[in-house]
Every structure is written in C-alpha cells, then in structure tokens.
Design an enzyme around this catalytic site. Structure first.
Site, PDB file in Angstrom:
ATOM      1  N   ASP A  66     -36.267  52.192  56.509  1.00  0.00           N
ATOM      2  CA  ASP A  66     -36.918  52.279  55.562  1.00  0.00           C
ATOM      3  C   ASP A  66     -37.115  51.389  54.532  1.00  0.00           C
ATOM      4  O   ASP A  66     -38.120  51.120  53.823  1.00  0.00           O
ATOM      5  CB  ASP A  66     -35.888  53.528  54.722  1.00  0.00           C
ATOM      6  CG  ASP A  66     -36.041  54.792  55.181  1.00  0.00           C
ATOM      7  OD1 ASP A  66     -37.259  55.292  56.073  1.00  0.00           O
ATOM      8  OD2 ASP A  66     -35.136  55.663  55.118  1.00  0.00           O
TER       9      ASP A  66
ATOM     10  N   THR B 153     -37.782  48.003  55.583  1.00  0.00           N
ATOM     11  CA  THR B 153     -38.840  47.328  56.151  1.00  0.00           C
ATOM     12  C   THR B 153     -40.127  47.996  55.864  1.00  0.00           C
ATOM     13  O   THR B 153     -41.158  47.436  55.363  1.00  0.00           O
ATOM     14  CB  THR B 153     -38.668  47.328  57.869  1.00  0.00           C
ATOM     15  OG1 THR B 153     -37.412  46.709  57.594  1.00  0.00           O
ATOM     16  CG2 THR B 153     -39.745  46.144  58.242  1.00  0.00           C
TER      17      THR B 153
ATOM     18  N   ASN C  50     -40.784  49.978  53.352  1.00  0.00           N
ATOM     19  CA  ASN C  50     -41.153  49.844  52.058  1.00  0.00           C
ATOM     20  C   ASN C  50     -41.792  48.496  51.481  1.00  0.00           C
ATOM     21  O   ASN C  50     -42.309  48.475  50.644  1.00  0.00           O
ATOM     22  CB  ASN C  50     -39.592  49.992  51.089  1.00  0.00           C
ATOM     23  CG  ASN C  50     -39.663  50.110  49.774  1.00  0.00           C
ATOM     24  OD1 ASN C  50     -39.510  48.866  48.924  1.00  0.00           O
ATOM     25  ND2 ASN C  50     -40.341  51.080  48.936  1.00  0.00           N
TER      26      ASN C  50
ATOM     27  N   GLU D  28     -47.745  65.558  43.086  1.00  0.00           N
ATOM     28  CA  GLU D  28     -46.594  65.494  42.249  1.00  0.00           C
ATOM     29  C   GLU D  28     -45.291  65.069  42.423  1.00  0.00           C
ATOM     30  O   GLU D  28     -45.138  64.947  43.865  1.00  0.00           O
ATOM     31  CB  GLU D  28     -46.365  67.245  41.779  1.00  0.00           C
ATOM     32  CG  GLU D  28     -47.216  67.979  40.789  1.00  0.00           C
ATOM     33  CD  GLU D  28     -46.645  69.193  40.148  1.00  0.00           C
ATOM     34  OE1 GLU D  28     -46.792  69.700  39.221  1.00  0.00           O
ATOM     35  OE2 GLU D  28     -46.085  69.961  41.342  1.00  0.00           O
TER      36      GLU D  28
ATOM     37  N   GLU E  13     -33.420  50.748  48.713  1.00  0.00           N
ATOM     38  CA  GLU E  13     -33.310  49.304  48.361  1.00  0.00           C
ATOM     39  C   GLU E  13     -32.935  49.494  46.835  1.00  0.00           C
ATOM     40  O   GLU E  13     -33.761  49.967  46.010  1.00  0.00           O
ATOM     41  CB  GLU E  13     -34.804  48.589  48.502  1.00  0.00           C
ATOM     42  CG  GLU E  13     -35.143  48.656  50.019  1.00  0.00           C
ATOM     43  CD  GLU E  13     -34.241  47.803  50.937  1.00  0.00           C
ATOM     44  OE1 GLU E  13     -33.896  46.545  50.452  1.00  0.00           O
ATOM     45  OE2 GLU E  13     -33.987  48.424  51.950  1.00  0.00           O
TER      46      GLU E  13
END
Length: 305
Positions: A75, A77, A79, A225, A281
């Site tokens: 996740d 990387t 991101n 949303e 992160e």
C-alpha cells in the site's frame, strides 16, 4: 496476442515486501509484456523517486510514448505512485500488482493477492475510474485515520503484532493495547460540525481496511463521497463483531458506539495534536483538511464474476 498498450512502465521498490523481488519481477513481466509493445522496468531506490519519474513522464522526458503504468508493491508503494500521478496530472491507467503485507485497494479491484496471478489478470482487465482522497497536499486511495489505527501502524513498524491486519482477533487483541490515547476533536463535514472525545476517527474511500471489509453495502470508491467513522471508547468490544459480519448487514443494527457520517469535504482539528495514517503511511499531523476528488484516477479492474 495484440498489444493493448505502446509503452508500459513497471515501478518497484527493492524492499517491496516480496521475499525475492527480482524473481517477482520476472514472474510478472511475462504477462505484462504481452499487452505492452515496450515494457520498461523501473527501480525506485529512494522514497519520492516514483513521484519524480511521474514528473519526467508528464514532461515526456522519461519517454514520449508511455501510456500505462504498473506498480509492484504494498500500500505504501502504491500510495507514492498515486501521489505522483495526481500531483503531475498524469491521465494514464494504472495496474496494481500486490507485493506487500496488505493491498486493501486491490480487493476492491478484484485483483488476486498473488503478484503473478494479478499480472495475468491485467491481460483482460478493464479500466475503471475511481475517486481519490486529498489530505492537505497529499493524496490517498483508501483511508485516512488517527488514534488507535496510528498506534497500530507504529506497532507494525516496530515489528509488533498488526492488530488491524487480523481484525477477526481484534476484540481480544485490542485489550492488550490498553489505554489507547483519548483525544478531543472538532470535525466539520460538509459544513455540519461535530465535537467530542474519541480514541479513533477514520475516513474511508474504499471498503477494505486491514484486509477486512467494512460492513456497509453502499460504501463505494466511485460514489463521490467519503465515509467518516467516529469510534467511542466503548466500541472496542464490538469491533470484533462488526468485522466478522457479512457486508450485507445493516450498520445501525450492530452498534450505537460508532458514528457514521458520509460527506465530501472534511476539516479536523484535535487536542492534543495527533499523527495521521494515510493508507498505512504516517506522514501528517492534525489539523487536516480532507476532500474527495471524484473520478480522479484510472485503475485496471478485474470484472467481478
């Protein structure tokens, strides 16, 4: 087979979460090269490198014909690539290949958890358009959280047990993380204000967090949303039940200890200042401004059979 794309770029970190990254690269390139006339394999040596490469791709300095991006990693990387694509307005599709501890958003995309299988799925995957979360000047696909979820992320970084990674055990495990930090919050969601004391606040775009599905049938990263959840101090005892349930359940039937507020624009301040977890992160602190950017990014999606 006919190549779908002219030039694909596959990004990866050496410490992607795979035991043997070089072997992993070899396993995914067979499928990816079958849909790209030209496939570049790009190592990211340092944090921030992928964002710089995105800038070069936008300026046509990297190559003039790049028309798809792939990322092999967890996740964190993923991101970094999302931030690169959003910051430099790259209108290119992205194929995500799981290569870390968790890839929550790949579940949303129906992508297999195994990187080799995922690469084979890319051959027939279709491009879908998804919302993105903007947090101050950063971007995320999946969630923004503070409180207990940050304590958990810090535990994981220390090599301790990932309580959110094993949500089926959270009811008992959370008792070992006694006295989670209480904090006061002031929250504005679409001009409505909320305040109080809590131990965790979570704003979600995708339906999966820590490998488990949030039990709301209408939670979608394509609806324009975000869904904000405020957990009260009594809610730990019911977290276990919540995440064991099927996704067809009615949220109101399970708890009054968790407040659910949908919205598009969010402002949050806390006392004391709190660290913020963005897709795993920890890179910001409160206060934060959050908004959903509808239809912001193109991701390869496997049709749900």
């Amino acid at each position: 087979m006919e190549n779908k794309y002219t030039h694909g770029v596959l990004f990866y970190h050496e410490h992607s979460g795979l035991k043997n990254i070089n072997q992993g690269i070899g396993e995914v390139t067979t499928a990816l090269s079958s849909i790209c006339k030209h496939l570049s394999i790009q190592l990211s040596e340092n944090e921030g490198d992928i964002i710089k490469y995105c800038q070069e791709i936008k300026a046509k300095d990297y190559a003039k014909d790049v028309d798809i991006l792939f990322i092999l990693g967890g996740d964190g990387t993923v991101n970094e690539l999302i931030n690169g694509v959003m910051t430099h307005d790259l209108q290119l599709p992205i194929g995500i290949l799981p290569g870390g501890t968790f890839n929550d958003f790949t579940k949303t995309l129906n992508i297999a958890p195994n990187h080799k299988q995922a690469s084979e799925q890319m051959i027939s995957a279709q491009v879908g358009t998804y919302d993105v979360i903007k947090i101050n000047n950063q971007y995320a696909l999946n969630f923004v959280g503070l409180g207990l979820i940050v304590q958990n992320a810090e535990n994981v970084q220390d090599g301790s047990k990932d309580i959110f990674g094993k949500l089926s055990y959270i009811g008992s495990t959370v008792k070992t993380l006694l006295n989670p930090t209480q904090f006061n919050y002031q929250l504005s969601i679409d001009d409505k204000t909320y305040s109080g004391e809590t131990t965790m606040i979570l704003s979600a775009n995708g339906p999966f967090i820590g490998g488990s599905r949030i039990p709301l049938t209408d939670l979608s990263p394509q609806d324009g949303e975000l869904n904000t959840f405020i957990f009260n101090e009594q809610s730990f005892s019911i977290l276990n039940d919540i995440f064991k349930k099927r996704d067809s359940m009615n949220w109101n039937e399970i708890t009054q200890g968790i407040e659910h507020i949908p919205g598009k624009k969010i402002s949050l301040t806390t006392d004391p200042t709190m660290k913020v977890d963005i897709d795993g992160e920890i890179s910001l602190e409160t206060p934060i401004d959050i908004e959903v950017i509808p239809n912001a990014i193109q991701l390869l999606t496997v049709n749900d059979l």
